[in-house]
Design an enzyme around this catalytic site. Sequence first.
Site, short mmCIF file in Angstrom:
data_model
loop_
_atom_site.label_atom_id
_atom_site.label_comp_id
_atom_site.label_asym_id
_atom_site.label_seq_id
_atom_site.Cartn_x
_atom_site.Cartn_y
_atom_site.Cartn_z
N LYS A 22 0.85 -1.20 0.00
CA LYS A 22 0.00 0.00 0.00
C LYS A 22 0.88 1.25 0.00
O LYS A 22 0.65 2.18 -0.77
CB LYS A 22 -0.88 0.01 1.24
CG LYS A 22 -1.61 1.33 1.50
CD LYS A 22 -2.46 1.31 2.76
CE LYS A 22 -1.72 1.66 4.00
NZ LYS A 22 -1.46 3.09 4.22
N ASN A 23 1.92 1.26 0.85
CA ASN A 23 2.71 2.49 1.01
C ASN A 23 3.73 2.70 -0.09
O ASN A 23 4.50 3.65 -0.04
CB ASN A 23 3.36 2.51 2.40
CG ASN A 23 2.31 2.67 3.49
OD1 ASN A 23 1.14 2.98 3.20
ND2 ASN A 23 2.69 2.42 4.72
N CYS A 116 -5.45 12.65 11.79
CA CYS A 116 -6.07 11.33 11.63
C CYS A 116 -6.03 10.68 13.01
O CYS A 116 -5.65 11.29 14.00
CB CYS A 116 -5.32 10.51 10.59
SG CYS A 116 -3.78 9.86 11.24
N PRO A 122 1.30 16.73 10.92
CA PRO A 122 1.73 17.97 10.29
C PRO A 122 2.44 17.71 8.95
O PRO A 122 2.87 16.59 8.68
CB PRO A 122 2.71 18.56 11.31
CG PRO A 122 3.19 17.38 12.08
CD PRO A 122 2.05 16.42 12.15
N LEU A 125 7.42 19.71 7.12
CA LEU A 125 8.66 19.29 6.44
C LEU A 125 8.45 19.27 4.92
O LEU A 125 9.34 19.63 4.15
CB LEU A 125 9.09 17.90 6.94
CG LEU A 125 9.43 17.81 8.43
CD1 LEU A 125 9.76 16.37 8.82
CD2 LEU A 125 10.57 18.74 8.81
N ILE A 327 7.43 7.30 16.94
CA ILE A 327 7.12 7.97 15.68
C ILE A 327 5.86 8.82 15.75
O ILE A 327 5.85 9.98 15.37
CB ILE A 327 7.00 6.94 14.52
CG1 ILE A 327 8.26 6.07 14.43
CG2 ILE A 327 6.70 7.65 13.20
CD1 ILE A 327 9.53 6.82 14.06
#
Length: 416
Positions: A22-23, A116, A122, A125, A327
């Site tokens: 998916k990623n 989410c 954010p 970056l 994370i």
Amino acid sequence: MSMLVINGGRALAGTVAVSGAKNSVLPILAATVVNAGRNVLHNCPDLRDVQSAIKILRHLGCKVTREGQTVTVDSSVIERWDVPDDLMREMRSSVIFLGPIIARCGRARLTTPGGCELGPRPIDLHLDALRRLGVHIEERGGEILCEAGKMEGRDIILSFPSVGATENTMLAATACAGVTRIINAAREPEIADLQEFLQKTGANITGAGGSEISIVGGNTRRDTEHRIMPDRIEAATYLCAAAACGGDVTLRECEPEHVGTITSALSEGGCEISVAGRSIRLRAERPLRAMPPVRTMPYPGFPTDAQAQMMAVACTARGTTIFLENIFENRYRHVGELMRMGAHIKVSGRVAVVDGGAPLHGAMVQATDLRGGAALVIAALAAHGESRVGEIHHIDRGYEHIETVLSALGADIRRE
Ligand code: EPZ
């Protein structure tokens, strides 16, 4: 709303073919906007997030078709450069379209993706990097308005190896004059897959997989065919299910090195793991032993996306396992639901302490997010009695028919 009904307590046995990642497919679908022409992507999982990305491509003017696991994107004509709020909100990672739309159209208008379940999410970056490349960005009333000035390659130092910011910068840099170097780039395997796709389109890009990526801008384009890499988080999920339930499960078509931190933790817990080429076999007898502390880190560290699933395993193991979620701010929402099944877990900030071994029992639970939902399925498979898992739309974002895969391994699970 549909739910998963699971009667747990059964060992799992059999073979699973791991789907496309998916990623990886999401940034590569976004990257087709840069490569005007025909882009044929094989091994594309049919997930809710992929359907959302395809809706955005069609909104922009692309022609997108799917035949089985192959998605073809004809991006010869791009008619729009905006992504409307409803599409942005469908999938938080839609921000990955920012770089490619700017590269192709010279401007872009998106709404801030919003938060989410995992926290505020954010994009500072992303925006800082794009500004350094020469993009004028105005943030107004939830909208991000971008206008490309003279786009010139620069050194971009990321203060955190953000996956999305690395990908957006790579994609925007293809339209910059000269060389862009991304320093402290994310090293996730999906970045290397994106680089491989871009190289096939003719882009001059090197270094992905390491901490420094170089992109020499130039408007190359070439009809391209690419096979999406295997989903390492799906693989981790099914390994955790086999470990929690006990049994003998083999994963095919995966990259064992991508799940090294997961297999080593499970081995420490007493699982017998063997690797042969692109297959991993896991054998486990219940109960497992507790595992060493699980600290989530950027790749090649332990992936945050496997933290919840590993916690479900820890609930079934005898002893105490400590988790440190480095994370995301808010990635323990599955804890309360696991405790409804009899788990003993204490959370303080980024630390969670799991006192495993007490038998889990079936319960009514609700998925809180994609990977937290997967963790509840794993716990329900290991628990005694019936569980009903609600809000499974979260799970469908990242797993193709999870109940079909698990039923094939002998689980008593059905979608109602
Ligand atoms: C990607 O999200 C993945 N999503 C996530 O997978 C994964 O958890 C994450 O990388 C980390 O590996 C996709 O690839 C579609 P980040 P991304 O930017 O790019 C902070 C799943 O379950 N940050 O590396 O959004 C951020 O708040 C999903 O499949 C900033 O502060 O992750 C977070 O704390 C969930 N500013 C940390 O960095 C920014 O501009 C990691 O974020 C960007 C990020």
